[in-house]
Design a protein around this motif. Structure first.
Motif, PDB file in Angstrom:
ATOM      1  N   GLU A  51       3.606   4.156  12.778  1.00 32.89           N
ATOM      2  CA  GLU A  51       3.277   5.409  12.067  1.00 32.89           C
ATOM      3  C   GLU A  51       4.415   5.713  11.079  1.00 32.89           C
ATOM      4  O   GLU A  51       5.561   5.957  11.480  1.00 32.89           O
ATOM      5  CB  GLU A  51       3.065   6.601  13.005  1.00 32.89           C
ATOM      6  CG  GLU A  51       1.673   6.670  13.611  1.00 32.89           C
ATOM      7  CD  GLU A  51       0.578   7.017  12.603  1.00 32.89           C
ATOM      8  OE1 GLU A  51       0.836   7.732  11.613  1.00 32.89           O
ATOM      9  OE2 GLU A  51      -0.559   6.553  12.791  1.00 32.89           O
ATOM     10  N   SER A  52       4.051   5.769   9.804  1.00 34.37           N
ATOM     11  CA  SER A  52       5.095   5.872   8.780  1.00 34.37           C
ATOM     12  C   SER A  52       5.925   7.153   8.908  1.00 34.37           C
ATOM     13  O   SER A  52       7.127   7.136   8.635  1.00 34.37           O
ATOM     14  CB  SER A  52       4.490   5.753   7.383  1.00 34.37           C
ATOM     15  OG  SER A  52       3.565   6.786   7.144  1.00 34.37           O
ATOM     16  N   LYS A  73      -2.430  -0.763  12.219  1.00 28.09           N
ATOM     17  CA  LYS A  73      -2.192  -0.330  10.829  1.00 28.09           C
ATOM     18  C   LYS A  73      -0.731  -0.582  10.479  1.00 28.09           C
ATOM     19  O   LYS A  73       0.156  -0.479  11.345  1.00 28.09           O
ATOM     20  CB  LYS A  73      -2.468   1.169  10.668  1.00 28.09           C
ATOM     21  CG  LYS A  73      -3.840   1.577  11.175  1.00 28.09           C
ATOM     22  CD  LYS A  73      -4.630   2.243  10.101  1.00 28.09           C
ATOM     23  CE  LYS A  73      -5.975   2.692  10.634  1.00 28.09           C
ATOM     24  NZ  LYS A  73      -7.086   2.202   9.844  1.00 28.09           N
ATOM     25  N   ILE A  74      -0.515  -0.867   9.190  1.00 25.07           N
ATOM     26  CA  ILE A  74       0.874  -0.940   8.710  1.00 25.07           C
ATOM     27  C   ILE A  74       1.249   0.445   8.220  1.00 25.07           C
ATOM     28  O   ILE A  74       0.350   1.245   7.903  1.00 25.07           O
ATOM     29  CB  ILE A  74       1.043  -2.000   7.585  1.00 25.07           C
ATOM     30  CG1 ILE A  74       0.249  -1.638   6.317  1.00 25.07           C
ATOM     31  CG2 ILE A  74       0.638  -3.363   8.082  1.00 25.07           C
ATOM     32  CD1 ILE A  74       0.992  -0.924   5.278  1.00 25.07           C
ATOM     33  N   PRO A  75       2.532   0.817   8.178  1.00 27.19           N
ATOM     34  CA  PRO A  75       3.693  -0.009   8.493  1.00 27.19           C
ATOM     35  C   PRO A  75       4.119   0.139   9.949  1.00 27.19           C
ATOM     36  O   PRO A  75       3.751   1.082  10.640  1.00 27.19           O
ATOM     37  CB  PRO A  75       4.756   0.603   7.577  1.00 27.19           C
ATOM     38  CG  PRO A  75       4.410   2.071   7.543  1.00 27.19           C
ATOM     39  CD  PRO A  75       2.910   2.121   7.592  1.00 27.19           C
ATOM     40  N   THR A  83       0.859  -1.181   0.000  1.00 22.31           N
ATOM     41  CA  THR A  83       0.000   0.000   0.000  1.00 22.31           C
ATOM     42  C   THR A  83       0.902   1.240   0.000  1.00 22.31           C
ATOM     43  O   THR A  83       2.107   1.133   0.248  1.00 22.31           O
ATOM     44  CB  THR A  83      -0.866   0.048   1.279  1.00 22.31           C
ATOM     45  OG1 THR A  83      -0.003   0.361   2.378  1.00 22.31           O
ATOM     46  CG2 THR A  83      -1.589  -1.258   1.540  1.00 22.31           C
ATOM     47  N   ASN A 119       1.380   3.545   2.212  1.00 21.87           N
ATOM     48  CA  ASN A 119       2.141   3.738   3.450  1.00 21.87           C
ATOM     49  C   ASN A 119       3.231   2.681   3.623  1.00 21.87           C
ATOM     50  O   ASN A 119       4.264   2.951   4.238  1.00 21.87           O
ATOM     51  CB  ASN A 119       1.187   3.754   4.648  1.00 21.87           C
ATOM     52  CG  ASN A 119       0.320   4.998   4.639  1.00 21.87           C
ATOM     53  OD1 ASN A 119       0.811   6.101   4.434  1.00 21.87           O
ATOM     54  ND2 ASN A 119      -0.988   4.827   4.815  1.00 21.87           N
ATOM     55  N   HIS A 130       0.957  13.736   5.796  1.00 16.96           N
ATOM     56  CA  HIS A 130       0.272  12.958   6.841  1.00 16.96           C
ATOM     57  C   HIS A 130      -1.097  13.519   7.196  1.00 16.96           C
ATOM     58  O   HIS A 130      -2.029  12.768   7.464  1.00 16.96           O
ATOM     59  CB  HIS A 130       1.171  12.821   8.074  1.00 16.96           C
ATOM     60  CG  HIS A 130       2.155  11.737   7.865  1.00 16.96           C
ATOM     61  ND1 HIS A 130       1.933  10.442   8.245  1.00 16.96           N
ATOM     62  CD2 HIS A 130       3.326  11.752   7.201  1.00 16.96           C
ATOM     63  CE1 HIS A 130       2.948   9.700   7.844  1.00 16.96           C
ATOM     64  NE2 HIS A 130       3.809  10.466   7.210  1.00 16.96           N
ATOM     65  N   GLN A 133      -3.538  -7.391  10.518  1.00 20.77           N
ATOM     66  CA  GLN A 133      -3.188  -6.168  11.269  1.00 20.77           C
ATOM     67  C   GLN A 133      -3.792  -6.177  12.669  1.00 20.77           C
ATOM     68  O   GLN A 133      -3.439  -5.354  13.503  1.00 20.77           O
ATOM     69  CB  GLN A 133      -3.609  -4.907  10.488  1.00 20.77           C
ATOM     70  CG  GLN A 133      -5.096  -4.676  10.329  1.00 20.77           C
ATOM     71  CD  GLN A 133      -5.684  -5.390   9.125  1.00 20.77           C
ATOM     72  OE1 GLN A 133      -5.270  -6.492   8.783  1.00 20.77           O
ATOM     73  NE2 GLN A 133      -6.670  -4.771   8.485  1.00 20.77           N
TER      74      GLN A 133
HETATM   75  N1  LIG Z   1      -1.057   7.331   9.634  1.00 18.54           N
HETATM   76  C1  LIG Z   1      -0.710   5.957   9.379  1.00 18.54           C
HETATM   77  C2  LIG Z   1      -1.687   5.372   8.387  1.00 18.54           C
HETATM   78  C3  LIG Z   1      -1.448   3.894   8.197  1.00 18.54           C
HETATM   79  C4  LIG Z   1      -2.554   3.248   7.397  1.00 18.54           C
HETATM   80  O1  LIG Z   1      -3.638   3.815   7.168  1.00 18.54           O
HETATM   81  N2  LIG Z   1      -2.280   2.017   6.969  1.00 18.54           N
HETATM   82  C5  LIG Z   1      -3.274   1.271   6.225  1.00 18.54           C
HETATM   83  C6  LIG Z   1      -2.659   0.729   4.938  1.00 18.54           C
HETATM   84  S1  LIG Z   1      -2.068   2.012   3.869  1.00 18.54           S
HETATM   85  C7  LIG Z   1      -3.724   0.079   7.054  1.00 18.54           C
HETATM   86  O2  LIG Z   1      -2.926  -0.548   7.726  1.00 18.54           O
HETATM   87  N3  LIG Z   1      -5.013  -0.265   6.992  1.00 18.54           N
HETATM   88  C8  LIG Z   1      -5.546  -1.408   7.666  1.00 18.54           C
HETATM   89  C9  LIG Z   1      -6.834  -1.118   8.382  1.00 18.54           C
HETATM   90  O3  LIG Z   1      -7.268   0.044   8.392  1.00 18.54           O
HETATM   91  O4  LIG Z   1      -7.408  -2.074   8.915  1.00 18.54           O
HETATM   92  C10 LIG Z   1       0.735   5.905   8.841  1.00 18.54           C
HETATM   93  O5  LIG Z   1       1.137   6.844   8.148  1.00 18.54           O
HETATM   94  O6  LIG Z   1       1.457   4.926   9.134  1.00 18.54           O
END
Ligand SMILES: N[C@@H](CCC(=O)N[C@@H](CS)C(=O)NCC(=O)O)C(=O)O
Length: 207
Positions: free
Chosen positions: A70-71, A51-53, A9, A11, A104, A38
């Motif tokens: 948090e990326s 959430k990843i990463p 994805t 991020n 962000h 996750q």
């Molecule tokens: N603010 C977070 C956003 C991370 C994020 O939204 N990750 C998404 C993938 S791009 C995720 O893990 N989604 C899984 C979910 O919402 O269940 C960052 O920058 O790390």
């Protein structure tokens, strides 16, 4: 060694690109979002928001293992660790911070809503959501286009802000943006995607 817990994805890709650019050895642990990995208790220990990463640096501060989620925090941590793509002096650091926070706070959450509403089945909901978030997504592209007029990077030199924004511009087709409408962003995007480390970062297996 850095362990990167991620999926394919925007991020996730920011971090493979940064690790390649910084020439840091890393091992990927795929967190399959489609299968709900996750939310696994082991993953939540290093990424409490599910959430990843996230990363685990086995050689963190003081030689001890450390995890970071948090990326943006990961990019700053890696910049601090390597001293690369993250200027040392405060004046040079300001534009990197500005454009990192721009990504962000807006250029991620907003195009992410376009991805969401594009998949909504109810026609009225889809139309409302797309109208609202496409308009704002395109406005954000205009902001970036103005910033990149006559410059090669968001700050003076390539930085973690470019890596953060690149992860999302990579998905421009999915959020229905034609880069030809933003020629400075298009020039920057093509130049970034041609960097050998960026090519490796996008080729890393995350799925
Ligand atoms: N603010 C977070 C956003 C991370 C994020 O939204 N990750 C998404 C993938 S791009 C995720 O893990 N989604 C899984 C979910 O919402 O269940 C960052 O920058 O790390």
């Amino acid at each position: 060694m850095i362990e990167l817990h991620a999926f394919d994805t925007p991020n996730g890709r920011k971090i493979t690109v940064a690790l390649e650019e910084m020439e840091l050895p890393y091992a990927i642990r795929i967190v399959d979002l489609g299968r709900g990995e996750q939310f696994a208790p082991e993953f939540l220990k290093i990424s409490p928001n599910g959430k990843i990463p996230a990363i685990v640096d086995t050689d963190g501060p003081g030689g001890r293992p450390v995890s970071v989620f948090e990326s943006g925090a990961i990019l700053i941590y890696l910049g601090e660790k390597t001293g690369r793509f993250w200027p040392r002096d405060l004046a040079s650091r300001i534009p990197v911070l500005e454009w990192l926070m721009f990504q962000h706070g807006g250029f991620g959450p907003i195009p992410g809503q376009v991805h969401h509403f594009a998949a909504v089945e109810d026609e009225r909901d889809r139309r409302y959501g797309l109208e609202r978030y496409l308009k704002e997504t395109r406005r954000l592209y205009s902001v970036m286009d103005r910033r990149l007029a006559g410059r090669s990077f968001f700050a003076d030199l390539p930085s973690i802000a470019d890596f953060a924004i690149l992860g999302w511009v990579w998905r421009h087709e999915r959020h229905k943006v034609d880069l030809a409408d933003y020629p400075n962003v298009q020039r920057w995007y093509e130049a970034m995607m041609a960097r050998p480390a960026v090519v490796r970062g996008f080729a890393a297996k995350l799925r």
